[in-house]
Design an enzyme around this catalytic site. Structure first.
Site, short mmCIF file in Angstrom:
data_model
loop_
_atom_site.label_atom_id
_atom_site.label_comp_id
_atom_site.label_asym_id
_atom_site.label_seq_id
_atom_site.Cartn_x
_atom_site.Cartn_y
_atom_site.Cartn_z
N ASP A 405 0.82 -1.20 0.00
CA ASP A 405 0.00 0.00 0.00
C ASP A 405 0.86 1.26 0.00
O ASP A 405 1.92 1.31 0.62
CB ASP A 405 -0.89 -0.02 1.25
CG ASP A 405 -1.78 1.19 1.37
OD1 ASP A 405 -2.60 1.40 0.46
OD2 ASP A 405 -1.66 1.93 2.37
N GLU A 458 1.13 -0.43 -5.14
CA GLU A 458 0.24 0.69 -5.41
C GLU A 458 1.12 1.94 -5.37
O GLU A 458 1.43 2.46 -4.30
CB GLU A 458 -0.87 0.79 -4.36
CG GLU A 458 -1.83 1.93 -4.66
CD GLU A 458 -2.46 2.53 -3.42
OE1 GLU A 458 -3.46 3.24 -3.56
OE2 GLU A 458 -1.95 2.32 -2.31
#
Length: 728
Positions: A405, A458
């Site tokens: 993330d 990401e």
């Protein structure tokens, strides 16, 4: 005669301010013999017992009414195993003395932990059931180099920090203690006097299970057995594989209708897993399941990085869920958050009274956007904690991939900061060199230790080489989310079709940089929250046009190079934004067949067709796998391309992004012959208008678009069609 213990030492021990309990407690050689000392609050009588015979060897004298006992065993010179018979409130208990056991952590482990090169630090740190010198119990160890005193407190000692102060291993800053009788399932924490003299209660950073919020204790829990990744699961992660990911928040996929309570891991194994398999997805991606205190963080602010959340059941229940997914042929991706952690007092923040896990300067260590703290990747023990965690989920739970993330927030020091709010690196640049090295090292170690598992980033900027090998200057991820493609295509789709001709490049631009990374095309949870609307609700027009636009878009997405990711609810065109506190709107699929059923059937057919034809996935990252046939028809908003496999087999993909059917639309092709329509998003099966080409069309020897042969098709309104060439 015994060695006299200074009154100040006794006072410090009882007050919980003495840092070296093993120098006083336990068995010690003195001129008079072996002296045994024990701190046993509330005890009235204590004897030293010979375990084999049960014989009382000596009675310990109470030197302080608050519980300090001492006594000499005369004529004994060599240490031996003993027990203590302790009378509490008139009841005698036979216990093993924690302070008779030697150092727990091997010198090599201590050195590797200090160097930050211990591949599996969780095998040493944390709470581990063990048997020492024939005694069963639990060994505890925690890194807190600046604490003045650390004790284990829990259900086994009335949460009393005086009873089990730990030994400090000064060479590593690790505190350790073996507690006989402490067993799996019991709650515990670390009580410490921190560097500033404050009393703190901390959960274990390496706890394998933890209480569910609002409680914060850790649970003694055995280390899970290793899970070996099968060859089939390894192949399913490869660059040439068909990868279609169903992204799920376990707490809101479906809930109990009577009380809106979560489904358990085992209920999800029985309901979510077969549904994802039936829908044709290849992978399940789980929003973070690490223990976290705030439901509204969706798991992205974890406090128990090694503990699956108890919201849905136990650690073993979670393993059951993963096993069920694997048995159904689904790989499991876990969202992993090594970028930041919350400020909660019970967790990592100012762990030993210093900024141990985080940077001390808020310009480096504080995330303004999320009110979280940033890991100090330059501290070896911290990066080791995180790298070990990545390996832990893959090796011990069978996780097949980690989706990392917020990578951009890690690799840029000025991420979401104004001038003066960040500190440049040693070369004056904005890159966080320590974070970059941490990511490269993590990916390198995973590649070496668990070959077949992969990582996905990401990463929202154009940082070069995110999914390129480290020796080429890359970060070493296997895949990167293509957020640029997602933003461009959604911006295009929300336009009224009459204006799309002026923004044609939003659909064509993605191919220009497509081969710079190994891309995943994501329609993730981030796109259906915070007022962005649902994917369906972003589509223009009346209800019919909204659904037609969405179906055409999905047909385009599944055909475009890159692996696929779809957040739950989008597969049946949920109309509302995602709400983490409620179930998906499954009622939309109740009653008679409707537009939502049509989208659901389309997504299933897209998955199955995409998986069946190698041309749609085998060469996602090779320019040979894609070729434009019609790229410049802006006026009619038509785009046509081919996907190709290694053997040269082609599939034609044609999209018409206006509500006007295009009859007799001619375009040049590479391979003459009979072409069969294998997918049409305007089919009546999906509640479209059922315009199309009657199954098959034959090419003509009519030159078009620079090619000798061509096809003449009907392009349905707001639709995408796929065609495959029939064998001669």
């Amino acid at each position: 005669m015994s060695d006299r213990i200074d009154r100040d030492v006794i006072n410090a021990l009882i007050a919980g301010h003495f840092a070296d309990p093993f120098s006083v407690l336990g068995m010690h050689k003195t001129t008079a013999g072996l002296e045994v000392r024990a701190l046993l609050p509330d005890a009235t009588d204590v004897w030293v017992i010979e375990p084999k015979t049960g014989r009382k060897l000596a009675k310990l004298e109470c030197l302080d009414s608050r519980g300090f006992f001492s006594g000499v065993i005369p004529r004994r010179k060599n240490f031996f195993r003993y027990q203590l018979a302790v009378v509490w409130h008139g009841q005698q208990n036979l216990i093993d003395d924690p302070y008779r056991f030697g150092p727990l952590i091997q010198e090599m482990d201590a050195w590797l932990l200090s160097e930050g090169t211990h591949l599996r630090p969780y095998e040493t740190l944390g709470a581990h059931a063990d048997t020492m010198d024939g005694v069963t119990g639990t060994r505890f160890s925690v890194w807190a180099p600046n604490a003045r005193r650390v004790s284990v407190v829990g259900q086994f000692n009335y949460w009393d920090g005086r009873r089990h102060p730990m030994r400090l291993r000064k060479e590593s800053g690790i505190w350790e203690l073996f507690i006989p009788g402490a067993h799996n399932g019991q709650l515990y924490k670390y009580e410490m006097i921190d560097a500033n003299g404050n009393l703190r209660l901390k959960s274990d950073p390496y706890a394998f299970e933890a209480q569910m919020r609002p409680e914060t204790a850790s649970l003694i829990c055995g280390l899970p057995e290793k899970v070996v990744q099968t060859e089939e699961r390894k192949k399913a992660n490869q660059f040439d594989a068909s990868i279609s990911i169903y992204e799920v928040h376990l707490g809101s996929w479906r809930r109990h209708t009577d009380n809106n309570f979560w489904l358990s891991y085992r209920e999800l194994a029985d309901q979510l897993v077969p549904y994802a398999k039936w829908m044709g997805f290849t992978h399940l991606e789980l929003l973070p399941i690490n223990e976290h205190p705030f439901d509204g963080s969706w798991g992205y602010q974890p406090t128990g990085l090694y503990a699956p959340t108890r919201r849905f059941g136990t650690r073993d229940d979670f393993r059951y869920f993963i096993d069920a997914a694997h048995a159904a042929g689904l790989n499991v991706i876990l969202d992993w958050v090594p970028g930041h952690f919350p400020t909660d007092d019970f967790a990592l923040a100012e762990f030993d009274g210093t900024n141990l896990y985080e940077h001390s300067d808020p310009r480096e260590g504080y995330h303004q956007d999320w009110n979280t703290l940033i890991y100090n990747y330059g501290r070896r023990e911290v990066s080791n904690f995180l790298v070990g965690n990545a390996l832990y989920w893959i090796e011990r739970f069978g996780i097949d991939a980690l989706r990392v993330d917020a990578v951009a927030s890690m690799i840029y020091r000025d991420y979401s900061r104004k001038e003066g709010e960040w500190i440049p690196n040693e070369f004056g640049g904005r890159e966080n060199l320590e974070a970059i090295e941490f990511l490269r090292n993590t990916n390198r170690i995973l590649g070496e230790q668990v070959s077949g598992a992969v990582t996905m980033a990401e990463e929202s900027t154009d940082f070069p080489g995110v999914s390129r090998p480290q020796d080429m200057g890359g970060l070493g991820f296997w895949y990167k989310w293509n957020l640029g493609w997602m933003h461009d295509t959604l911006d295009y789709m929300k336009l009224d079709p009459v204006y799309r001709q002026y923004h044609h490049d939003k659909l064509t631009f993605g191919i220009l940089y497509n081969y710079t990374e190994n891309f995943v095309l994501p329609l993730s949870h981030d796109e259906v929250v915070h007022g962005k609307k649902s994917i369906l609700d972003r589509m223009p027009g009346d209800a019919w046009q909204k659904f037609a636009n969405l179906r055409a878009y999905y047909g385009w997405m599944w055909a475009f190079p890159g692996k696929k990711l779809l957040f739950m609810g989008n597969e049946f065109a949920q109309g509302r934004e995602w709400n983490h506190d409620a179930s998906l709107d499954w009622h939309l699929l109740e009653g008679g067949d409707n537009w939502h059923h049509g989208v659901q059937r389309l997504v299933r057919d897209l998955n199955l067709t995409y998986r069946h034809h190698k041309a749609m996935h085998e060469l996602d990252f090779d320019p040979y796998g894609f070729e434009w046939l019609v790229v410049d028809d802006k006026e009619r908003s038509v785009l046509i391309f081919v996907r190709r496999d290694k053997e040269g087999n082609e599939i034609i993909v044609a999209s018409n992004f206006t509500p006007v059917p295009r009859h007799d639309y001619r375009f040049g092709i590479n391979q003459p012959g009979k072409w069969r329509e294998i997918l049409n998003t305007d089919s009546m099966h999906y509640h479209g208008s059922n315009a199309g080409n009657g199954g098959t069309v034959h090419s003509d020897e009519i030159a078009s678009h620079g090619r000798q042969h061509s096809l003449s098709l009907t392009l349905p309104p707001l639709a995408t069609i796929w065609l495959v060439r029939e064998a001669e």
